[in-house]
Design a protein around this motif. Structure first.
Motif, PDB file in Angstrom:
ATOM      1  N   LEU A 245       7.999  44.081  72.243  1.00 34.31           N
ATOM      2  CA  LEU A 245       8.863  44.479  71.131  1.00 34.31           C
ATOM      3  C   LEU A 245       9.396  45.883  71.380  1.00 34.31           C
ATOM      4  N   CYS A 246      10.383  46.202  70.604  1.00 37.17           N
ATOM      5  CA  CYS A 246      10.958  47.531  70.672  1.00 37.17           C
ATOM      6  C   CYS A 246      11.201  47.961  69.222  1.00 37.17           C
ATOM      7  N   ALA A 247      11.285  49.234  68.991  1.00 39.84           N
ATOM      8  CA  ALA A 247      11.634  49.724  67.661  1.00 39.84           C
ATOM      9  C   ALA A 247      12.718  50.775  67.815  1.00 39.84           C
ATOM     10  N   VAL A 248      13.544  50.875  66.789  1.00 39.57           N
ATOM     11  CA  VAL A 248      14.550  51.935  66.789  1.00 39.57           C
ATOM     12  C   VAL A 248      14.439  52.700  65.474  1.00 39.57           C
ATOM     13  N   GLY A 249      14.366  54.013  65.591  1.00 35.18           N
ATOM     14  CA  GLY A 249      14.310  54.866  64.412  1.00 35.18           C
ATOM     15  C   GLY A 249      15.694  55.400  64.094  1.00 35.18           C
ATOM     16  N   ILE A 250      16.128  55.185  62.863  1.00 40.29           N
ATOM     17  CA  ILE A 250      17.468  55.584  62.424  1.00 40.29           C
ATOM     18  C   ILE A 250      17.317  56.454  61.178  1.00 40.29           C
ATOM     19  N   GLY A 251      17.968  57.599  61.169  1.00 35.24           N
ATOM     20  CA  GLY A 251      17.761  58.548  60.077  1.00 35.24           C
ATOM     21  C   GLY A 251      18.912  58.581  59.081  1.00 35.24           C
ATOM     22  N   MET A 286      12.447  52.620  60.444  1.00 38.25           N
ATOM     23  CA  MET A 286      12.030  52.108  61.740  1.00 38.25           C
ATOM     24  C   MET A 286      12.283  50.612  61.733  1.00 38.25           C
ATOM     25  N   LEU A 287      13.118  50.134  62.665  1.00 38.62           N
ATOM     26  CA  LEU A 287      13.480  48.712  62.700  1.00 38.62           C
ATOM     27  C   LEU A 287      12.916  48.093  63.977  1.00 38.62           C
TER      28      LEU A 287
END
Ligand code: SF4
Length: 443
Positions: A245-251, A286-287
């Motif tokens: 899996l991977c996660a992406v943090g978006i602010g 965090m997605l």
């Protein structure tokens, strides 16, 4: 979307709204602010993008369509009225989200999937949450942090009780700290998992017995870790996790987003195959999904004005809602912050958070900052190495805000030594040099 069709006839059975300032603005106890009531939606687990989109629609329907993602990673719905706040409460509960009830026991946003973590903190956190349900009389804002020491830490968040996984003689143990951030909390002891739960519950009971104002710092008398505490990394960007899996943090810039923007982000996330998300510290989401989906979503989010990289100067500003959102505010903090990010980006190198606050309460950054801009009745004051309520080194009228900040940025640019970051340079220059820079060029 089913929630809005609920029968609201049971409204008069709801508990009275708790509008006491300083109380935790939980879902059923919203807090009064300048733009109406504010309700917190605190989650204990991930939700789907579709669920967040539903929540945003409720924020638009019952509130003013503005959502905060707080520094601790809680969602807050703004602009509610005394009539609409209980309706939001009912409709949010109908979404069947993993809502937190009771004590805040927080874990890092990648907990359980973080390939760098020493231990998965979730079971320990859940045990504390469950066992603490019977403890009555705790201060409303008591929080417990359980940190597995992975790539994303909660070390910068204040916690009454903090458990941090440590390796000790080939086994995993939990260091218990009381009060403050991880760097300044007092070490209470190092325990195995069962003992860590028991020690935490025993301390919580002690706090409850001391009264509803007692906090973890009131119990701490040991030494602190000082420089030994690991710093917190930025949650922005992509993270490789276990299970492919991977996660992406978006602010969210300055911690706030419009419901429409978040709905668009959630719709795109679903289309790309992102399965779940969590609000995360530092005003981020965090997605979780496949790497390609995370990377494409980051591009989409950037094009819609979200923050996608730690290098974005907006991420290095801590700004409270300001006017008109807070009735205590004297300045439009977000407008000043947006200008600062554009005009003084060189100053915002990530070495400190520029604190822009609407009043001396300093909600957005309770700790000292290398540089704080604080709204006053007369304009704006500048504080060096302090909290919002500390003595300023200079004051200006509002119209001179951008020019004053630019003068400080220019001084730092000129005086910066090789390898010196902005925070170190500001510290070395001191309040007199900074005051002289702010005053220069004035009639
Ligand atoms: S710091 Fe002051 S102005 Fe800003 S949100 Fe808090 S109370 Fe309002």
């Amino acid at each position: 979307m089913t929630a809005l069709s609920l029968d609201h006839a049971t409204l008069d059975m709801r508990p009275h709204l708790n509008m006491q300032r300083g109380a935790c603005p939980a879902l059923s106890a919203p807090m009064m602010t300048g733009d109406g009531l504010l309700a917190r939606v605190a989650l204990t687990d991930a939700i789907t993008p579709a669920q967040l989109a539903d929540l945003c629609r409720l924020a638009r329907c019952h509130g003013n369509g503005i959502l905060d993602i707080s520094a601790r990673g809680n969602l807050q719905v703004r602009g509610l009225s005394e009539v609409s706040a209980p309706l939001l409460d009912i409709d949010v509960r109908a979404l069947n989200l993993p809502l937190r009830d009771g004590l805040a026991v927080e874990v890092p946003p990648l907990a359980g999937l973080d390939i760098a973590e020493i231990a998965d903190p979730r079971a320990l956190a859940e045990a504390i949450r469950r066992e603490a349900r019977d403890i009555e009389g705790l201060a409303p804002k008591i929080s417990v942090v359980v940190d597995g020491q992975g790539s994303l830490r909660l070390s910068h968040l204040l916690a009454d009780i903090r458990l941090v996984a440590v390796r000790s003689d080939g086994s995993i143990r939990w260091r218990l700290l009381l009060g403050g951030t991880e760097a300044v909390g007092k070490v209470h002891g190092v325990f195995g998992e069962i003992e860590a739960i028991e020690a935490t519950l025993s301390l919580l009971r002690k706090l409850a017995a001391m009264g509803s104002k007692a906090r973890g710092r009131d119990l701490g008398s040991g030494l602190s870790l000082n420089g030994d505490a690991a710093p917190s990394a930025s949650p922005l960007g992509t993270f490789t996790l276990s299970n492919n899996l991977c996660a992406v943090g978006i602010g969210a810039a300055f911690g706030q987003a419009q419901a429409e923007g978040l709905i668009a982000l959630c719709t795109e996330a679903e289309r790309l195959g992102v399965k779940s998300l969590k609000p995360a510290p530092d005003h981020s989401l965090m997605l979780f999904g496949p790497r390609s989906a995370c990377e494409l979503l980051a591009d989409f989010a950037g094009s819609k004005g979200f923050i996608t990289a730690p290098s974005d100067p907006r991420g290095n500003i801590a700004a409270c809602p300001g006017t008109p959102a807070c009735k205590s505010a004297t300045i439009a903090t977000h407008e000043i912050a947006a200008n600062a990010a554009g005009e003084a980006a060189d100053l915002l190198d990530g070495s400190f958070k520029l604190h822009i606050t609407g009043c001396p309460k300093g909600c957005a950054h309770p700790e000292p900052s290398a540089l704080t801009l604080c709204g006053t009745a007369a304009g704006l004051s500048f504080i060096h190495q302090g909290k919002a309520a500390d003595s300023p080194f200079a004051s200006t009228i509002i119209a001179d805000t951008n020019a004053s900040l630019r003068r400080i940025a220019d001084l730092v640019q000129t005086e910066r030594r090789d390898g010196e970051n902005s925070a170190a340079c500001l510290t070395r220059l001191g309040p007199e040099r900074l005051a002289a820079a702010v005053m220069s060029g004035r009639p």
